[in-house]
Design a protein around this motif. Sequence first.
Motif, PDB file in Angstrom:
ATOM      1  N   GLY A   1       0.817  -1.204   0.000  1.00 13.77           N
ATOM      2  CA  GLY A   1       0.000   0.000   0.000  1.00 13.77           C
ATOM      3  C   GLY A   1       0.854   1.258   0.000  1.00 13.77           C
ATOM      4  O   GLY A   1       0.584   2.219  -0.731  1.00 13.77           O
ATOM      5  N   HIS A   2       1.891   1.259   0.810  1.00 14.92           N
ATOM      6  CA  HIS A   2       2.808   2.403   0.873  1.00 14.92           C
ATOM      7  C   HIS A   2       3.517   2.588  -0.465  1.00 14.92           C
ATOM      8  O   HIS A   2       3.592   3.720  -0.983  1.00 14.92           O
ATOM      9  CB  HIS A   2       3.835   2.177   1.979  1.00 14.92           C
ATOM     10  N   VAL A   3       4.029   1.498  -1.029  1.00 11.92           N
ATOM     11  CA  VAL A   3       4.746   1.586  -2.303  1.00 11.92           C
ATOM     12  C   VAL A   3       3.833   2.150  -3.383  1.00 11.92           C
ATOM     13  O   VAL A   3       4.231   3.035  -4.162  1.00 11.92           O
ATOM     14  CB  VAL A   3       5.292   0.202  -2.724  1.00 11.92           C
ATOM     15  N   TYR A   4       2.602   1.674  -3.424  1.00  8.68           N
ATOM     16  CA  TYR A   4       1.684   2.142  -4.458  1.00  8.68           C
ATOM     17  C   TYR A   4       1.388   3.636  -4.312  1.00  8.68           C
ATOM     18  O   TYR A   4       1.398   4.384  -5.284  1.00  8.68           O
ATOM     19  CB  TYR A   4       0.383   1.349  -4.447  1.00  8.68           C
ATOM     20  N   ARG A   5       1.145   4.073  -3.087  1.00  8.57           N
ATOM     21  CA  ARG A   5       0.849   5.494  -2.867  1.00  8.57           C
ATOM     22  C   ARG A   5       2.007   6.379  -3.305  1.00  8.57           C
ATOM     23  O   ARG A   5       1.815   7.385  -4.001  1.00  8.57           O
ATOM     24  CB  ARG A   5       0.518   5.749  -1.395  1.00  8.57           C
ATOM     25  N   VAL A   6       3.210   6.019  -2.899  1.00  3.85           N
ATOM     26  CA  VAL A   6       4.381   6.834  -3.236  1.00  3.85           C
ATOM     27  C   VAL A   6       4.649   6.791  -4.744  1.00  3.85           C
ATOM     28  O   VAL A   6       4.951   7.814  -5.368  1.00  3.85           O
ATOM     29  CB  VAL A   6       5.619   6.352  -2.449  1.00  3.85           C
ATOM     30  N   ALA A   7       4.517   5.614  -5.337  1.00  2.43           N
ATOM     31  CA  ALA A   7       4.758   5.467  -6.777  1.00  2.43           C
ATOM     32  C   ALA A   7       3.757   6.278  -7.586  1.00  2.43           C
ATOM     33  O   ALA A   7       4.112   6.943  -8.575  1.00  2.43           O
ATOM     34  CB  ALA A   7       4.690   4.002  -7.174  1.00  2.43           C
ATOM     35  N   LYS A   8       2.512   6.254  -7.157  1.00  2.00           N
ATOM     36  CA  LYS A   8       1.467   6.970  -7.899  1.00  2.00           C
ATOM     37  C   LYS A   8       1.683   8.479  -7.816  1.00  2.00           C
ATOM     38  O   LYS A   8       1.600   9.180  -8.826  1.00  2.00           O
ATOM     39  CB  LYS A   8       0.096   6.584  -7.347  1.00  2.00           C
ATOM     40  N   VAL A   9       1.984   8.969  -6.642  1.00  4.93           N
ATOM     41  CA  VAL A   9       2.221  10.406  -6.468  1.00  4.93           C
ATOM     42  C   VAL A   9       3.420  10.858  -7.291  1.00  4.93           C
ATOM     43  O   VAL A   9       3.433  11.956  -7.852  1.00  4.93           O
ATOM     44  CB  VAL A   9       2.428  10.732  -4.974  1.00  4.93           C
ATOM     45  N   SER A  10       4.423  10.000  -7.392  1.00  5.25           N
ATOM     46  CA  SER A  10       5.667  10.359  -8.084  1.00  5.25           C
ATOM     47  C   SER A  10       5.602  10.123  -9.586  1.00  5.25           C
ATOM     48  O   SER A  10       6.523  10.505 -10.304  1.00  5.25           O
ATOM     49  CB  SER A  10       6.835   9.560  -7.493  1.00  5.25           C
ATOM     50  N   GLY A  11       4.545   9.467 -10.058  1.00  4.54           N
ATOM     51  CA  GLY A  11       4.393   9.218 -11.486  1.00  4.54           C
ATOM     52  C   GLY A  11       5.239   8.081 -12.014  1.00  4.54           C
ATOM     53  O   GLY A  11       5.608   8.064 -13.199  1.00  4.54           O
ATOM     54  N   CYS A  12       5.540   7.097 -11.169  1.00  6.30           N
ATOM     55  CA  CYS A  12       6.387   5.972 -11.569  1.00  6.30           C
ATOM     56  C   CYS A  12       5.606   4.903 -12.326  1.00  6.30           C
ATOM     57  O   CYS A  12       4.393   4.750 -12.151  1.00  6.30           O
ATOM     58  CB  CYS A  12       7.001   5.317 -10.337  1.00  6.30           C
ATOM     59  N   ASN A  13       6.320   4.137 -13.126  1.00  7.17           N
ATOM     60  CA  ASN A  13       5.759   2.925 -13.701  1.00  7.17           C
ATOM     61  C   ASN A  13       5.576   1.905 -12.585  1.00  7.17           C
ATOM     62  O   ASN A  13       6.434   1.778 -11.697  1.00  7.17           O
ATOM     63  CB  ASN A  13       6.679   2.342 -14.773  1.00  7.17           C
ATOM     64  N   ILE A  14       4.474   1.154 -12.636  1.00  8.83           N
ATOM     65  CA  ILE A  14       4.145   0.181 -11.594  1.00  8.83           C
ATOM     66  C   ILE A  14       3.851  -1.159 -12.247  1.00  8.83           C
ATOM     67  O   ILE A  14       3.159  -1.220 -13.271  1.00  8.83           O
ATOM     68  CB  ILE A  14       2.930   0.648 -10.778  1.00  8.83           C
ATOM     69  N   LEU A  15       4.373  -2.225 -11.657  1.00  3.26           N
ATOM     70  CA  LEU A  15       4.119  -3.590 -12.129  1.00  3.26           C
ATOM     71  C   LEU A  15       3.653  -4.441 -10.962  1.00  3.26           C
ATOM     72  O   LEU A  15       4.028  -4.203  -9.817  1.00  3.26           O
ATOM     73  CB  LEU A  15       5.391  -4.199 -12.714  1.00  3.26           C
ATOM     74  N   VAL A  16       2.852  -5.459 -11.265  1.00  4.61           N
ATOM     75  CA  VAL A  16       2.436  -6.434 -10.259  1.00  4.61           C
ATOM     76  C   VAL A  16       3.091  -7.759 -10.607  1.00  4.61           C
ATOM     77  O   VAL A  16       2.858  -8.319 -11.680  1.00  4.61           O
ATOM     78  CB  VAL A  16       0.900  -6.590 -10.215  1.00  4.61           C
ATOM     79  N   ASN A  17       3.932  -8.263  -9.703  1.00  2.00           N
ATOM     80  CA  ASN A  17       4.666  -9.506  -9.921  1.00  2.00           C
ATOM     81  C   ASN A  17       4.477 -10.451  -8.749  1.00  2.00           C
ATOM     82  O   ASN A  17       4.030 -10.052  -7.672  1.00  2.00           O
ATOM     83  CB  ASN A  17       6.163  -9.221 -10.090  1.00  2.00           C
ATOM     84  N   SER A  18       4.881 -11.706  -8.946  1.00  2.00           N
ATOM     85  CA  SER A  18       4.661 -12.726  -7.912  1.00  2.00           C
ATOM     86  C   SER A  18       5.891 -13.024  -7.067  1.00  2.00           C
ATOM     87  O   SER A  18       5.757 -13.521  -5.954  1.00  2.00           O
ATOM     88  CB  SER A  18       4.205 -14.030  -8.565  1.00  2.00           C
ATOM     89  N   ASP A  19       7.097 -12.782  -7.608  1.00  2.00           N
ATOM     90  CA  ASP A  19       8.319 -13.245  -6.934  1.00  2.00           C
ATOM     91  C   ASP A  19       8.208 -14.750  -6.680  1.00  2.00           C
ATOM     92  O   ASP A  19       8.512 -15.247  -5.592  1.00  2.00           O
ATOM     93  CB  ASP A  19       8.529 -12.476  -5.629  1.00  2.00           C
ATOM     94  N   THR A  20       7.787 -15.465  -7.694  1.00  2.00           N
ATOM     95  CA  THR A  20       7.568 -16.910  -7.591  1.00  2.00           C
ATOM     96  C   THR A  20       8.852 -17.658  -7.247  1.00  2.00           C
ATOM     97  O   THR A  20       9.902 -17.430  -7.849  1.00  2.00           O
ATOM     98  CB  THR A  20       6.984 -17.448  -8.907  1.00  2.00           C
ATOM     99  N   HIS A  21       8.733 -18.561  -6.281  1.00  2.00           N
ATOM    100  CA  HIS A  21       9.798 -19.498  -5.957  1.00  2.00           C
ATOM    101  C   HIS A  21       9.346 -20.948  -6.098  1.00  2.00           C
ATOM    102  O   HIS A  21      10.180 -21.839  -6.245  1.00  2.00           O
ATOM    103  CB  HIS A  21      10.308 -19.268  -4.530  1.00  2.00           C
ATOM    104  N   GLY A  22       8.044 -21.194  -6.026  1.00  2.00           N
ATOM    105  CA  GLY A  22       7.510 -22.551  -6.136  1.00  2.00           C
ATOM    106  C   GLY A  22       6.245 -22.562  -6.972  1.00  2.00           C
ATOM    107  O   GLY A  22       5.694 -21.509  -7.312  1.00  2.00           O
ATOM    108  N   PRO A  23       5.749 -23.739  -7.323  1.00  2.00           N
ATOM    109  CA  PRO A  23       4.596 -23.840  -8.232  1.00  2.00           C
ATOM    110  C   PRO A  23       3.331 -23.183  -7.717  1.00  2.00           C
ATOM    111  O   PRO A  23       2.494 -22.754  -8.515  1.00  2.00           O
ATOM    112  CB  PRO A  23       4.415 -25.352  -8.393  1.00  2.00           C
TER     113      PRO A  23
END
Length: 213
Positions: free
Chosen positions: A155-177
Motif C-alpha cells: 500500500g505504501h509503495v503504491y501510494r508513493v509510486a502513484k504520487v511520483s508518477g512511476c511505472n508500476i508492475l504487479v509480480n509474484s516473486d515466484t519461488h515454487g509452483p
Amino acid sequence: MYDLHTHTTISDGELIPTELVRRAAVLGYKTLAITDHVDASNISEAIKGINAIKISAGHYGVRLLSGVEITHVPPKEIAELAKRARNEGADIVVVHGETVVEPVCPGTNMAACRCSDVDILAHPGLLTEEEACEARINNVALEITSRGGHNRTNGHVYRVAKVSGCNILVNSDTHGPDDLMTETARKSVAIGCGMTPGEAENILSDKALDHFR
C-alpha cells in the motif's frame, strides 16, 4: 498476463526453468521473465541458462525474457553489475529492494532508482518519495508483489509510486509452483494495495510492458 519476477533452480526456486514456463502457460501467462538471484559470482551462468530455453518457451506460447535479480549486492556495485547483465544478454534487470523482512543494505533502493540499466526495483519496502522520483527519471518500474512478507508495504509503495508518477508492475516473486498467481489473484493483489478497478486493469495488462518491448 505477465510476470516479470520469478525464480528457478538456477538460484533458490523449486522448478527448473522449462517447468516454470509450462506452469505459467497453463495459467494463461503470455510474458514471463525468469530473474534468478545473482551477484558477481553467478550472473553469467544465470543469463545463459535462461536464454537457452527461449525456443522451448515459444513452443508453449510464452514470450520468455531472460533476467536477473541483483540481490544483497553492495549499493556501490549495483550499477556496474546491472550494466554487465545488459552486456551479457539480459532482457530484464531487477534489483532486490529494501524489503522490511530482510537485512538489505541501506542505499540499495536509491542505487537502483538512479541506474538506467535497472528495469524494476522489487519489493522496495518503505520507499521514499526521493527514491521514487529518481525511479521515474530513470524509468525504473516499482513492484507491487504477492510475496509473503515483502507484500507488507504494498500500500505504501503504491501510494508513493502513484504520487511520483512511476511505472508500476504487479509480480509474484515466484519461488515454487503455488506462487504463480491466477488472474483472480492478480486482481486481488492490485486492488488490495489501493488501486481502483480501472487502474488495476491497466497495470495488469500488457500496456504495462511497453518499456520492455
